[in-house]
Design a protein around this motif. Structure first.
Motif, PDB file in Angstrom:
ATOM      1  N   VAL A   1      -0.344  27.568  11.575  1.00 54.92           N
ATOM      2  CA  VAL A   1      -0.980  26.328  11.146  1.00 54.92           C
ATOM      3  C   VAL A   1       0.086  25.457  10.499  1.00 54.92           C
ATOM      4  O   VAL A   1       0.756  25.888   9.564  1.00 54.92           O
ATOM      5  N   LEU A   2       0.247  24.245  11.011  1.00 56.59           N
ATOM      6  CA  LEU A   2       1.155  23.276  10.412  1.00 56.59           C
ATOM      7  C   LEU A   2       0.306  22.143   9.868  1.00 56.59           C
ATOM      8  O   LEU A   2      -0.447  21.505  10.613  1.00 56.59           O
ATOM      9  N   GLU A   3       0.409  21.902   8.579  1.00 59.86           N
ATOM     10  CA  GLU A   3      -0.379  20.861   7.939  1.00 59.86           C
ATOM     11  C   GLU A   3       0.560  19.855   7.297  1.00 59.86           C
ATOM     12  O   GLU A   3       1.400  20.216   6.480  1.00 59.86           O
ATOM     13  N   GLY A   4       0.407  18.604   7.673  1.00 59.26           N
ATOM     14  CA  GLY A   4       1.250  17.546   7.133  1.00 59.26           C
ATOM     15  C   GLY A   4       0.855  17.227   5.702  1.00 59.26           C
ATOM     16  O   GLY A   4      -0.319  17.182   5.360  1.00 59.26           O
ATOM     17  N   GLU A   5       1.844  17.012   4.881  1.00 62.92           N
ATOM     18  CA  GLU A   5       1.629  16.618   3.491  1.00 62.92           C
ATOM     19  C   GLU A   5       2.636  15.538   3.127  1.00 62.92           C
ATOM     20  O   GLU A   5       3.697  15.456   3.722  1.00 62.92           O
ATOM     21  N   GLN A   6       2.270  14.742   2.169  1.00 63.06           N
ATOM     22  CA  GLN A   6       3.166  13.702   1.681  1.00 63.06           C
ATOM     23  C   GLN A   6       2.875  13.514   0.206  1.00 63.06           C
ATOM     24  O   GLN A   6       1.722  13.336  -0.186  1.00 63.06           O
ATOM     25  N   ASP A   7       3.886  13.612  -0.623  1.00 61.98           N
ATOM     26  CA  ASP A   7       3.684  13.525  -2.059  1.00 61.98           C
ATOM     27  C   ASP A   7       3.438  12.100  -2.533  1.00 61.98           C
ATOM     28  O   ASP A   7       2.670  11.869  -3.455  1.00 61.98           O
ATOM     29  N   VAL A   8       4.103  11.132  -1.920  1.00 59.54           N
ATOM     30  CA  VAL A   8       3.974   9.745  -2.342  1.00 59.54           C
ATOM     31  C   VAL A   8       3.664   8.901  -1.116  1.00 59.54           C
ATOM     32  O   VAL A   8       4.344   8.995  -0.101  1.00 59.54           O
ATOM     33  N   LEU A   9       2.637   8.084  -1.211  1.00 58.47           N
ATOM     34  CA  LEU A   9       2.262   7.193  -0.124  1.00 58.47           C
ATOM     35  C   LEU A   9       2.926   5.840  -0.350  1.00 58.47           C
ATOM     36  O   LEU A   9       2.741   5.221  -1.400  1.00 58.47           O
ATOM     37  N   ASP A  10       3.721   5.411   0.610  1.00 58.44           N
ATOM     38  CA  ASP A  10       4.401   4.119   0.494  1.00 58.44           C
ATOM     39  C   ASP A  10       3.420   3.005   0.850  1.00 58.44           C
ATOM     40  O   ASP A  10       3.054   2.831   2.006  1.00 58.44           O
ATOM     41  N   THR A  11       2.999   2.270  -0.148  1.00 62.58           N
ATOM     42  CA  THR A  11       2.132   1.114   0.077  1.00 62.58           C
ATOM     43  C   THR A  11       2.751  -0.086  -0.623  1.00 62.58           C
ATOM     44  O   THR A  11       3.344   0.043  -1.692  1.00 62.58           O
ATOM     45  N   PRO A  12       2.607  -1.268  -0.041  1.00 64.29           N
ATOM     46  CA  PRO A  12       3.273  -2.453  -0.587  1.00 64.29           C
ATOM     47  C   PRO A  12       2.889  -2.775  -2.021  1.00 64.29           C
ATOM     48  O   PRO A  12       3.733  -3.157  -2.814  1.00 64.29           O
ATOM     49  N   GLY A  13       1.638  -2.634  -2.392  1.00 60.79           N
ATOM     50  CA  GLY A  13       1.209  -3.081  -3.707  1.00 60.79           C
ATOM     51  C   GLY A  13       1.136  -1.991  -4.750  1.00 60.79           C
ATOM     52  O   GLY A  13       0.527  -2.190  -5.793  1.00 60.79           O
ATOM     53  N   GLY A  14       1.698  -0.823  -4.501  1.00 56.51           N
ATOM     54  CA  GLY A  14       1.703   0.226  -5.505  1.00 56.51           C
ATOM     55  C   GLY A  14       0.599   1.252  -5.356  1.00 56.51           C
ATOM     56  O   GLY A  14       0.441   2.116  -6.199  1.00 56.51           O
TER      57      GLY A  14
ATOM     58  N   ASP B   1      -7.213  -1.401  -2.731  1.00 57.46           N
ATOM     59  CA  ASP B   1      -7.127  -2.384  -1.648  1.00 57.46           C
ATOM     60  C   ASP B   1      -6.019  -2.020  -0.663  1.00 57.46           C
ATOM     61  O   ASP B   1      -6.166  -2.198   0.546  1.00 57.46           O
ATOM     62  N   ASP B   2      -4.903  -1.539  -1.177  1.00 53.91           N
ATOM     63  CA  ASP B   2      -3.795  -1.142  -0.312  1.00 53.91           C
ATOM     64  C   ASP B   2      -4.190   0.038   0.574  1.00 53.91           C
ATOM     65  O   ASP B   2      -3.857   0.068   1.755  1.00 53.91           O
ATOM     66  N   LEU B   3      -4.892   1.003   0.010  1.00 47.75           N
ATOM     67  CA  LEU B   3      -5.322   2.153   0.793  1.00 47.75           C
ATOM     68  C   LEU B   3      -6.339   1.740   1.853  1.00 47.75           C
ATOM     69  O   LEU B   3      -6.288   2.211   2.990  1.00 47.75           O
ATOM     70  N   ALA B   4      -7.249   0.849   1.497  1.00 49.71           N
ATOM     71  CA  ALA B   4      -8.231   0.356   2.467  1.00 49.71           C
ATOM     72  C   ALA B   4      -7.529  -0.378   3.605  1.00 49.71           C
ATOM     73  O   ALA B   4      -7.899  -0.226   4.778  1.00 49.71           O
ATOM     74  N   ALA B   5      -6.502  -1.155   3.290  1.00 50.86           N
ATOM     75  CA  ALA B   5      -5.736  -1.862   4.321  1.00 50.86           C
ATOM     76  C   ALA B   5      -5.017  -0.878   5.230  1.00 50.86           C
ATOM     77  O   ALA B   5      -4.950  -1.073   6.451  1.00 50.86           O
TER      78      ALA B   5
END
Length: 98
Positions: free
Chosen positions: A28-41, A45-49
């Motif tokens: 099983v390979l599961e993708g993870e990411q510690d920090v999500l790069d979004t323009p507004g921090g 609203d950024d996550l919804a976009a």
């Protein structure tokens, strides 16, 4: 031996005779990411976009899902087991891929 289906090694494709040892695996390979790069921090609203962008994008949903969660199971022969173990075991000598 009736009713037994012949087994095939998932790595090399060789048929495995009923008298041979084989090894079951589940990977099983599961993708993870510690920090999500979004323009507004990373606000709501950024996550919804970002979700909207993913929904409207040309990518196939199954392809995106496989990038996050990929699962396979099967059997391997003795020779391929050695290769798999060597590839996945931590090595102090070589930190590069393969």
């Amino acid at each position: 031996m009736t009713g037994q289906r012949p087994r095939t090694c998932a790595a090399c494709g060789r048929g495995i005779a009923a008298r041979e040892v084989y090894y079951r695996f589940k990977l099983v390979l599961e993708g993870e990411q510690d920090v999500l790069d979004t323009p507004g921090g990373g606000g709501g609203d950024d996550l919804a976009a970002l979700v909207r962008q993913l929904e409207e994008g040309p990518e196939d949903v199954r392809e995106l899902e496989e990038q996050v969660h990929w699962e396979r199971a099967g059997v391997v022969c003795t020779a391929c087991r050695s290769v798999v173990v060597r590839m996945l075991a931590p090595s102090s000598e070589n930190s590069g891929p393969h």
